[in-house]
Write a protein that holds these residues in place. Sequence first.
Motif, PDB file in Angstrom:
ATOM      1  N   ASP A   1     -30.233 -49.389  41.841  1.00  0.00           N
ATOM      2  CA  ASP A   1     -30.940 -50.588  41.389  1.00  0.00           C
ATOM      3  C   ASP A   1     -31.950 -50.226  40.316  1.00  0.00           C
ATOM      4  O   ASP A   1     -32.650 -49.218  40.422  1.00  0.00           O
ATOM      5  CB  ASP A   1     -31.710 -51.234  42.547  1.00  0.00           C
ATOM      6  N   THR A   2     -32.037 -51.068  39.306  1.00  0.00           N
ATOM      7  CA  THR A   2     -33.083 -50.941  38.302  1.00  0.00           C
ATOM      8  C   THR A   2     -34.047 -52.098  38.534  1.00  0.00           C
ATOM      9  O   THR A   2     -33.654 -53.268  38.509  1.00  0.00           O
ATOM     10  CB  THR A   2     -32.507 -50.991  36.877  1.00  0.00           C
ATOM     11  N   VAL A   3     -35.325 -51.754  38.777  1.00  0.00           N
ATOM     12  CA  VAL A   3     -36.344 -52.731  39.170  1.00  0.00           C
ATOM     13  C   VAL A   3     -37.558 -52.575  38.258  1.00  0.00           C
ATOM     14  O   VAL A   3     -37.940 -51.460  37.896  1.00  0.00           O
ATOM     15  CB  VAL A   3     -36.764 -52.502  40.647  1.00  0.00           C
ATOM     16  N   VAL A   4     -38.163 -53.713  37.902  1.00  0.00           N
ATOM     17  CA  VAL A   4     -39.425 -53.700  37.168  1.00  0.00           C
ATOM     18  C   VAL A   4     -40.500 -54.246  38.104  1.00  0.00           C
ATOM     19  O   VAL A   4     -40.368 -55.342  38.652  1.00  0.00           O
ATOM     20  CB  VAL A   4     -39.358 -54.552  35.884  1.00  0.00           C
ATOM     21  N   ALA A   5     -41.545 -53.442  38.316  1.00  0.00           N
ATOM     22  CA  ALA A   5     -42.682 -53.864  39.136  1.00  0.00           C
ATOM     23  C   ALA A   5     -43.953 -53.600  38.344  1.00  0.00           C
ATOM     24  O   ALA A   5     -44.216 -52.470  37.927  1.00  0.00           O
ATOM     25  CB  ALA A   5     -42.703 -53.094  40.457  1.00  0.00           C
ATOM     26  N   ASN A   6     -44.720 -54.664  38.105  1.00  0.00           N
ATOM     27  CA  ASN A   6     -45.958 -54.560  37.323  1.00  0.00           C
ATOM     28  C   ASN A   6     -45.731 -53.911  35.972  1.00  0.00           C
ATOM     29  O   ASN A   6     -46.521 -53.081  35.519  1.00  0.00           O
ATOM     30  CB  ASN A   6     -47.032 -53.797  38.117  1.00  0.00           C
ATOM     31  N   GLY A   7     -44.616 -54.260  35.362  1.00  0.00           N
ATOM     32  CA  GLY A   7     -44.317 -53.759  34.019  1.00  0.00           C
ATOM     33  C   GLY A   7     -43.726 -52.362  33.966  1.00  0.00           C
ATOM     34  O   GLY A   7     -43.443 -51.852  32.887  1.00  0.00           O
ATOM     35  N   ILE A   8     -43.542 -51.732  35.093  1.00  0.00           N
ATOM     36  CA  ILE A   8     -42.994 -50.371  35.138  1.00  0.00           C
ATOM     37  C   ILE A   8     -41.562 -50.431  35.656  1.00  0.00           C
ATOM     38  O   ILE A   8     -41.295 -50.957  36.734  1.00  0.00           O
ATOM     39  CB  ILE A   8     -43.844 -49.458  36.046  1.00  0.00           C
ATOM     40  N   GLU A   9     -40.637 -49.863  34.868  1.00  0.00           N
ATOM     41  CA  GLU A   9     -39.234 -49.851  35.271  1.00  0.00           C
ATOM     42  C   GLU A   9     -38.946 -48.613  36.114  1.00  0.00           C
ATOM     43  O   GLU A   9     -39.317 -47.502  35.743  1.00  0.00           O
ATOM     44  CB  GLU A   9     -38.337 -49.865  34.025  1.00  0.00           C
ATOM     45  N   GLU A  10     -38.306 -48.835  37.260  1.00  0.00           N
ATOM     46  CA  GLU A  10     -37.959 -47.753  38.179  1.00  0.00           C
ATOM     47  C   GLU A  10     -36.499 -47.883  38.580  1.00  0.00           C
ATOM     48  O   GLU A  10     -35.936 -48.970  38.550  1.00  0.00           O
ATOM     49  CB  GLU A  10     -38.814 -47.832  39.461  1.00  0.00           C
ATOM     50  N   VAL A  11     -35.901 -46.767  38.994  1.00  0.00           N
ATOM     51  CA  VAL A  11     -34.545 -46.768  39.526  1.00  0.00           C
ATOM     52  C   VAL A  11     -34.620 -46.382  40.998  1.00  0.00           C
ATOM     53  O   VAL A  11     -35.283 -45.414  41.362  1.00  0.00           O
ATOM     54  CB  VAL A  11     -33.635 -45.787  38.748  1.00  0.00           C
ATOM     55  N   TYR A  12     -33.960 -47.177  41.833  1.00  0.00           N
ATOM     56  CA  TYR A  12     -33.962 -46.962  43.275  1.00  0.00           C
ATOM     57  C   TYR A  12     -32.530 -46.809  43.779  1.00  0.00           C
ATOM     58  O   TYR A  12     -31.612 -47.468  43.285  1.00  0.00           O
ATOM     59  CB  TYR A  12     -34.566 -48.162  44.017  1.00  0.00           C
TER      60      TYR A  12
END
Length: 185
Positions: A30-41
Amino acid sequence: MKGKDFSMEKTTRLKRDLAYTGTILKIYRDTVVANGIEEVYDYIHHDGAAAVLPVTKDGKILMVRQYRNALDRFTLEIPAGKLDAPDEPKIECAARELEEETGFRSETLEFLMTVNTTVAFCDEQIGVYIAKDLIPSKQHLDADESIDVEEWEVKDLLEMIYTGKMTDAKTIAAILAYAQKEGIR
């Protein structure tokens, strides 16, 4: 003490890519954006399962001892198994697993709780039921299963939990909830 208010934070899943399909689970990236930060989970999907806490007429709990490959050892657990289909009622799965693994059945299963096993990366949800008024039947093990059925006093199971000798999350949650419900210490 009040915690942080997360309602102001914005989290959005941008995409979900299937990485692997196994016999009982699917693994996604999954590619997720939280508070403007993109992360991969990593995310693991599991269709769900049911478990049952079988209580004998004298108040003992039927437990199953079986080999668990992920831990490379035998564990002591309550009977449980995966749903045959994502829409199978969990109570039906619990009844089936009770008979398959212990050789007992019950006409009445009482809902105890729902457990999400590993919320950080997996959506597996287990419905846990209590079975009383056990009726002798016959074990129906899969060809690759080897399960020993053991009767345990609740107080001895609690001791195993408190000393770290029992580590299976669904089993720990079920025994603690049952003991609390029944006023057993």
